[in-house]
Design a protein around this motif. Sequence first.
Motif, PDB file in Angstrom:
ATOM      1  N   LEU A 179       0.758  -1.113   0.084  1.00 47.93           N
ATOM      2  CA  LEU A 179      -0.197  -0.145  -0.108  1.00 47.93           C
ATOM      3  C   LEU A 179       0.992   1.257  -0.159  1.00 47.93           C
ATOM      4  N   TRP A 180       0.400   2.431  -0.451  1.00 45.49           N
ATOM      5  CA  TRP A 180       0.534   3.735  -0.437  1.00 45.49           C
ATOM      6  C   TRP A 180      -0.237   4.126   0.399  1.00 45.49           C
ATOM      7  N   ILE A 181       1.144   5.317   1.051  1.00 47.74           N
ATOM      8  CA  ILE A 181       0.431   6.120   2.560  1.00 47.74           C
ATOM      9  C   ILE A 181       0.766   7.900   2.392  1.00 47.74           C
ATOM     10  N   ALA A 182      -0.589   7.740   1.694  1.00 44.41           N
ATOM     11  CA  ALA A 182      -1.015   9.379   1.804  1.00 44.41           C
ATOM     12  C   ALA A 182      -1.126   9.830   3.182  1.00 44.41           C
ATOM     13  N   GLY A 183      -0.478  11.423   3.323  1.00 48.82           N
ATOM     14  CA  GLY A 183      -1.387  11.938   4.317  1.00 48.82           C
ATOM     15  C   GLY A 183      -1.931  12.902   3.921  1.00 48.82           C
ATOM     16  N   THR A 184      -2.367  13.562   4.861  1.00 46.36           N
ATOM     17  CA  THR A 184      -3.597  15.425   4.098  1.00 46.36           C
ATOM     18  C   THR A 184      -2.826  16.326   5.499  1.00 46.36           C
ATOM     19  N   ASP A 185      -2.151  17.495   4.816  1.00 45.92           N
ATOM     20  CA  ASP A 185      -1.037  18.546   5.508  1.00 45.92           C
ATOM     21  C   ASP A 185      -1.752  19.558   4.785  1.00 45.92           C
ATOM     22  N   VAL A 186      -2.448  20.855   5.427  1.00 48.00           N
ATOM     23  CA  VAL A 186      -2.900  22.261   5.067  1.00 48.00           C
ATOM     24  C   VAL A 186      -0.871  22.408   4.620  1.00 48.00           C
ATOM     25  N   ALA A 187      -0.331  22.068   4.531  1.00 48.21           N
ATOM     26  CA  ALA A 187       1.237  22.451   3.966  1.00 48.21           C
ATOM     27  C   ALA A 187       2.071  21.962   2.651  1.00 48.21           C
ATOM     28  N   ALA A 188       0.866  20.623   2.594  1.00 47.70           N
ATOM     29  CA  ALA A 188       1.891  20.013   1.631  1.00 47.70           C
ATOM     30  C   ALA A 188       1.480  20.971   0.014  1.00 47.70           C
ATOM     31  N   SER A 189       2.369  20.725  -0.463  1.00 45.81           N
ATOM     32  CA  SER A 189       2.775  21.300  -2.007  1.00 45.81           C
ATOM     33  C   SER A 189       1.934  20.570  -3.241  1.00 45.81           C
ATOM     34  N   GLU A 191      -2.066  19.229  -4.281  1.00 50.00           N
ATOM     35  CA  GLU A 191      -3.544  19.739  -3.979  1.00 50.00           C
ATOM     36  C   GLU A 191      -3.678  17.823  -4.670  1.00 50.00           C
ATOM     37  N   VAL A 192      -4.949  17.623  -3.503  1.00 54.24           N
ATOM     38  CA  VAL A 192      -5.710  15.968  -4.284  1.00 54.24           C
ATOM     39  C   VAL A 192      -5.640  15.745  -5.235  1.00 54.24           C
ATOM     40  N   TYR A 193      -6.554  17.074  -5.568  1.00 54.76           N
ATOM     41  CA  TYR A 193      -7.113  16.150  -7.194  1.00 54.76           C
ATOM     42  C   TYR A 193      -5.470  16.477  -8.093  1.00 54.76           C
ATOM     43  N   ASP A 194      -4.561  16.740  -8.233  1.00 55.21           N
ATOM     44  CA  ASP A 194      -3.373  16.796  -8.639  1.00 55.21           C
ATOM     45  C   ASP A 194      -2.563  15.488  -8.804  1.00 55.21           C
ATOM     46  N   MET A 195      -3.029  14.568  -7.858  1.00 54.32           N
ATOM     47  CA  MET A 195      -2.569  13.473  -7.915  1.00 54.32           C
ATOM     48  C   MET A 195      -2.903  12.476  -8.482  1.00 54.32           C
ATOM     49  N   LYS A 196      -2.498  11.019  -8.314  1.00 48.70           N
ATOM     50  CA  LYS A 196      -3.063   9.630  -9.048  1.00 48.70           C
ATOM     51  C   LYS A 196      -3.670   8.920  -7.213  1.00 48.70           C
ATOM     52  N   ASP A 218       6.361  11.511   8.350  1.00 50.02           N
ATOM     53  CA  ASP A 218       7.560  11.073   8.304  1.00 50.02           C
ATOM     54  C   ASP A 218       7.424   9.515   7.359  1.00 50.02           C
ATOM     55  N   LYS A 219       6.347   9.296   7.854  1.00 46.64           N
ATOM     56  CA  LYS A 219       6.149   7.849   7.526  1.00 46.64           C
ATOM     57  C   LYS A 219       5.408   7.947   5.811  1.00 46.64           C
ATOM     58  N   CYS A 220       4.633   8.663   5.387  1.00 48.53           N
ATOM     59  CA  CYS A 220       3.640   9.117   4.653  1.00 48.53           C
ATOM     60  C   CYS A 220       4.335   8.797   2.921  1.00 48.53           C
ATOM     61  N   ASP A 221       3.983   8.360   2.090  1.00 47.00           N
ATOM     62  CA  ASP A 221       4.724   8.210   0.620  1.00 47.00           C
ATOM     63  C   ASP A 221       4.449   9.717   0.249  1.00 47.00           C
ATOM     64  N   PHE A 222       3.634  10.244  -0.268  1.00 46.76           N
ATOM     65  CA  PHE A 222       3.607  11.460  -0.215  1.00 46.76           C
ATOM     66  C   PHE A 222       1.920  12.505   0.409  1.00 46.76           C
ATOM     67  N   LEU A 223       2.209  14.020   0.632  1.00 45.64           N
ATOM     68  CA  LEU A 223       1.340  14.364   1.535  1.00 45.64           C
ATOM     69  C   LEU A 223       0.403  15.261  -0.078  1.00 45.64           C
ATOM     70  N   VAL A 224      -1.224  15.455   0.110  1.00 52.25           N
ATOM     71  CA  VAL A 224      -1.724  15.934  -0.691  1.00 52.25           C
ATOM     72  C   VAL A 224      -2.575  16.968   0.431  1.00 52.25           C
TER      73      VAL A 224
END
Length: 255
Positions: A179-189, A191-196, A218-224
């Motif tokens: 599994l890929w881990i996606a984190g939610t963060d208001v400071a992420a670069s 936006e969720v609609y740009d990610m697969k 830090d454990k997340c693969d990417f932030l949105v």
Amino acid sequence: MSRGTGDENGSEELIVGKHPVLEALRSGREINKIWMTDGSQKSIAGPISAEAKKQGIVIQFVDKRKLDGMAPGMVHQGVVAQAAALAYASVEELLEIAKQRGETPFLLLLDEIEDPHNLGSILRTAECTGVHGVIIPKRRSASLTATVLKTSAGAAEHMAVARVTNLAQTIDGLKDAGLWIAGTDVAASDEVYDMKLDMPLAVVIGNENKGMGRLIKDKCDFLVKLPMRGRLNSLNASVAAGVLMYEVVRQRRPL
């Protein structure tokens, strides 16, 4: 579906309100007894009485004041049930649910969601969007209480929830499972609609006030992040979770 062991807080609990009681009956959960007020509305009493009769469950009609005392501060709608405590699943069982359905795994990880109303709302949306399971930590987190069941409108009866000691270690295990881990963060670069988001995925929702903890982030693969066009820069945790879940659903629709 088999669900591990029960909550450490006890072997029985109360279910409050029409929809939670009805869904508990329909899910096959063990119900010991149901109390209803003498003047219960037909729209409430009818479906519950019919289902209880089929299962041979006793209904006792009582004065409204008794239910007020059993569920203080809660809107019981004239019905309260006593049931075996809702059991938690294992993380392996959540992944097995996806496998049995022949679907790409989609899980939610809640990093210290403390408000039971938020947890209930998230479980309701998770059930509606086909999430295979929700993972919560044992410490500093809301658990499957009567308030959560009521807020979820019965959805918690159909949603597998795993309760883990160490969320960071659980994330490592999910990564090992592909599994890929996606984190939610208001400071992420991004936006969720740009990610697969149509891969095997676990989405992390952070605490209502602090967001995700540093280790979990830090454990997340990417932030949105969700796009914010107004003056405020954040949403209620359950609302944000709902938007993210439906974006995953949108991306996974058959073309």
